[in-house]
Write an enzyme that holds these catalytic residues in place. Structure first.
Site, PDB file in Angstrom:
ATOM      1  CG  ASP A  64       4.379   7.665  -0.643  1.00 53.95           C
ATOM      2  OD1 ASP A  64       3.522   6.782  -0.481  1.00 53.95           O
ATOM      3  OD2 ASP A  64       5.604   7.442  -0.655  1.00 53.95           O
ATOM      4  CE  LYS A  66       4.841   3.638   0.769  1.00 52.62           C
ATOM      5  NZ  LYS A  66       5.425   4.965   1.125  1.00 52.62           N
ATOM      6  CG  ASP A  69      -8.573   2.859   7.526  1.00 49.68           C
ATOM      7  OD1 ASP A  69      -9.484   2.066   7.846  1.00 49.68           O
ATOM      8  OD2 ASP A  69      -7.935   3.537   8.348  1.00 49.68           O
TER       9      ASP A  69
HETATM   10  O1  3DU Z   1      15.107   6.211  -0.042  1.00 47.11           O
HETATM   11  P1  3DU Z   1      14.837   7.632  -0.448  1.00 47.11           P
HETATM   12  O2  3DU Z   1      15.341   8.667   0.515  1.00 47.11           O
HETATM   13  O3  3DU Z   1      15.261   7.895  -1.877  1.00 47.11           O
HETATM   14  O4  3DU Z   1      13.235   7.838  -0.411  1.00 47.11           O
HETATM   15  C1  3DU Z   1      12.331   6.982  -1.026  1.00 47.11           C
HETATM   16  C2  3DU Z   1      10.916   7.489  -0.864  1.00 47.11           C
HETATM   17  O5  3DU Z   1      10.002   6.572  -1.470  1.00 47.11           O
HETATM   18  C3  3DU Z   1      10.437   7.633   0.561  1.00 47.11           C
HETATM   19  O6  3DU Z   1       9.469   8.677   0.584  1.00 47.11           O
HETATM   20  C4  3DU Z   1       9.773   6.311   0.861  1.00 47.11           C
HETATM   21  O7  3DU Z   1       8.807   6.401   1.868  1.00 47.11           O
HETATM   22  C5  3DU Z   1       9.129   6.004  -0.478  1.00 47.11           C
HETATM   23  N1  3DU Z   1       8.943   4.586  -0.763  1.00 47.11           N
HETATM   24  C6  3DU Z   1       9.972   3.700  -0.738  1.00 47.11           C
HETATM   25  O8  3DU Z   1      11.113   4.079  -0.478  1.00 47.11           O
HETATM   26  C7  3DU Z   1       9.730   2.349  -1.040  1.00 47.11           C
HETATM   27  C8  3DU Z   1       8.505   1.922  -1.358  1.00 47.11           C
HETATM   28  O9  3DU Z   1       8.319   0.667  -1.674  1.00 47.11           O
HETATM   29  C9  3DU Z   1       7.475   2.835  -1.374  1.00 47.11           C
HETATM   30  C10 3DU Z   1       7.728   4.162  -1.075  1.00 47.11           C
END
Ligand code: 3DU
Length: 215
Positions: A64, A66, A69
């Site tokens: 992940d 993201k 660039d």
């Molecule tokens: O909130 P949590 O601890 O369950 O983690 C969610 C994960 O998903 C975390 O790695 C965050 O960076 C990623 N994420 C989002 O939470 C929301 C998004 O829109 C995209 C990625």
């Protein structure tokens, strides 16, 4: 227990330490479809953690990053990350089709079309329709949509080409609910803190896995 390919739970392994990451991944692997690695773990433990997690769990690894660039930089980063063993890379859609295309040429890609936090309403949500169009044109493996807004997941599902998967972060710590978002059209839920920060990560993963059954 179902084979891993039928599971709908993705672990967001946002810890810094290598040992802790490997331990949590190993003890929850029975309930997961994939493990998602984000910057906290990569800056804490190095890129080789991807290779190690793959060996320890035998599961797909989602990086992940993201990526957002120019095509050349996206390509330079993605090639090293796929080389390390990542099966999927998450890229932002807003830099445009050439930037996303550079990642897609190298491996399976997931495009962010909307995010789960409150600030997502400021810039990303107004662009979601365009980002869905981009996804429909490029046909990536999947898109990221917010588990915190099941009505937006239904909307995105209704506009997205059927073969493209929807992966939804925001279950648990951010307030989203597994059953609700899967019913809204998500294919996978992504869960971090509710698993890795709980007293018993294996049991927390098991409970979430149970919630995904039969939805
Ligand atoms: O909130 P949590 O601890 O369950 O983690 C969610 C994960 O998903 C975390 O790695 C965050 O960076 C990623 N994420 C989002 O939470 C929301 C998004 O829109 C995209 C990625």
């Amino acid at each position: 227990m179902s084979g891993s390919e039928d599971r709908k739970l993705i672990l967001a392994l946002d810890v810094y330490e290598r040992e802790r990451a490997l331990e949590i991944a190993e003890c929850t692997a029975d309930y997961l479809w994939a493990v998602k690695v984000n910057w906290p773990l990569i800056v804490g433990s190095g890129l080789s953690i991807i290779t190690e997690l793959k060996q320890v769990t035998g599961l797909p690894i989602i990086a992940d990053l993201k990526l957002a660039d120019i095509p050349n930089t996206n390509r330079l980063i993605a090639s090293k990350v796929f080389e390390a063993g990542a099966d999927y890379i998450i890229a932002h859609g807003f830099p445009g089709s050439d930037s996303v295309g550079a990642v897609m040429e190298l491996g399976k890609t997931i495009i962010v079309v909307e995010m789960s936090h409150p600030g997502a309403k400021e810039f990303i949500q107004p662009a979601t329709d365009k980002l869905i169009e981009l996804a429909n044109e490029l046909e990536p493996f999947g898109v990221i949509a917010p588990a915190t807004r099941p009505e937006r997941v239904s909307y995105i599902r209704s506009k997205l080409k059927p073969g493209i998967k929807i992966l939804t972060p925001g279950v648990g710590a951010q307030g989203g609910r597994a059953g609700e978002v899967l019913k809204a059209g998500a294919d996978y839920i992504i869960v971090g803190r509710s698993i890795y920060a709980s007293e018993n990560p294996r049991e927390s993963a098991r409970m979430l896995y149970e919630e995904t059954l039969g939805v």
